[in-house]
Scaffold this motif. Structure first.
Motif, PDB file in Angstrom:
ATOM      1  N   LYS A  26       0.876  -1.175   0.000  1.00 12.46           N
ATOM      2  CA  LYS A  26       0.000   0.000   0.000  1.00 12.46           C
ATOM      3  C   LYS A  26       0.906   1.215   0.000  1.00 12.46           C
ATOM      4  O   LYS A  26       1.862   1.284   0.768  1.00 12.46           O
ATOM      5  CB  LYS A  26      -0.886   0.010   1.244  1.00 12.46           C
ATOM      6  CG  LYS A  26      -1.941  -1.058   1.206  1.00 12.46           C
ATOM      7  CD  LYS A  26      -2.873  -0.930   2.381  1.00 12.46           C
ATOM      8  CE  LYS A  26      -3.969  -1.966   2.254  1.00 12.46           C
ATOM      9  NZ  LYS A  26      -4.913  -1.917   3.336  1.00 12.46           N
ATOM     10  N   ASP A  84      -3.879   7.073  -2.839  1.00 10.99           N
ATOM     11  CA  ASP A  84      -3.680   5.808  -2.128  1.00 10.99           C
ATOM     12  C   ASP A  84      -3.695   4.682  -3.147  1.00 10.99           C
ATOM     13  O   ASP A  84      -4.722   4.409  -3.750  1.00 10.99           O
ATOM     14  CB  ASP A  84      -4.790   5.600  -1.086  1.00 10.99           C
ATOM     15  CG  ASP A  84      -4.720   6.645   0.022  1.00 10.99           C
ATOM     16  OD1 ASP A  84      -3.634   6.796   0.614  1.00 10.99           O
ATOM     17  OD2 ASP A  84      -5.735   7.310   0.279  1.00 10.99           O
ATOM     18  N   ALA A 104       0.715   2.241   5.138  1.00 12.18           N
ATOM     19  CA  ALA A 104       1.221   2.445   3.784  1.00 12.18           C
ATOM     20  C   ALA A 104       2.622   3.058   3.827  1.00 12.18           C
ATOM     21  O   ALA A 104       3.061   3.546   4.859  1.00 12.18           O
ATOM     22  CB  ALA A 104       0.278   3.366   3.011  1.00 12.18           C
ATOM     23  N   ARG A 158       1.086   5.659  -0.330  1.00 12.43           N
ATOM     24  CA  ARG A 158       0.447   6.969  -0.312  1.00 12.43           C
ATOM     25  C   ARG A 158       1.330   7.866  -1.171  1.00 12.43           C
ATOM     26  O   ARG A 158       2.493   8.077  -0.846  1.00 12.43           O
ATOM     27  CB  ARG A 158       0.377   7.491   1.130  1.00 12.43           C
ATOM     28  CG  ARG A 158      -0.125   8.901   1.259  1.00 12.43           C
ATOM     29  CD  ARG A 158      -1.609   8.965   0.997  1.00 12.43           C
ATOM     30  NE  ARG A 158      -2.088  10.320   1.234  1.00 12.43           N
ATOM     31  CZ  ARG A 158      -3.337  10.659   1.149  1.00 12.43           C
ATOM     32  NH1 ARG A 158      -4.250   9.762   0.881  1.00 12.43           N
ATOM     33  NH2 ARG A 158      -3.709  11.893   1.354  1.00 12.43           N
TER      34      ARG A 158
END
Length: 91
Positions: free
Chosen positions: A8, A70, A27, A10
């Motif tokens: 994940k 995201d 993230a 950002r």
């Protein structure tokens, strides 16, 4: 069968330079130089990740958040621990 890491991220587009900033919740926060126009930031992100992870850009696929800050990326050929370690390395 090779490992696939799901990360994940950002993303902060339009940064002065592309760099991994650190963690943002669960993230990894990544700044990219490219603007979020015509997929340029996604392309820059893949190239930057490939360089940082020492793998081919073809091994990196954005599987979620194509048009979002995201994002979820699948990295073929690396396990999650190795991918996180390489991105979050302290210089």
């Amino acid at each position: 069968m090779s490992a696939t890491a799901i990360l994940k991220l950002r993303i902060v587009p339009n940064a002065r330079r592309s760099e991994v900033v650190g963690e943002h919740g669960d993230a990894i926060k990544v700044k990219v130089q490219a603007p979020p126009v015509d997929g340029k930031a996604n392309e820059a992100l893949r190239d930057f990740l490939a360089e940082q992870l020492q793998i081919s850009a073809r091994s990196i696929e954005i599987v979620g958040g194509e048009k979002s800050r995201d994002k979820t990326v699948a990295i073929t050929g690396l396990d999650l621990a190795t991918a996180r370690l390489r991105l979050l390395k302290r210089e």
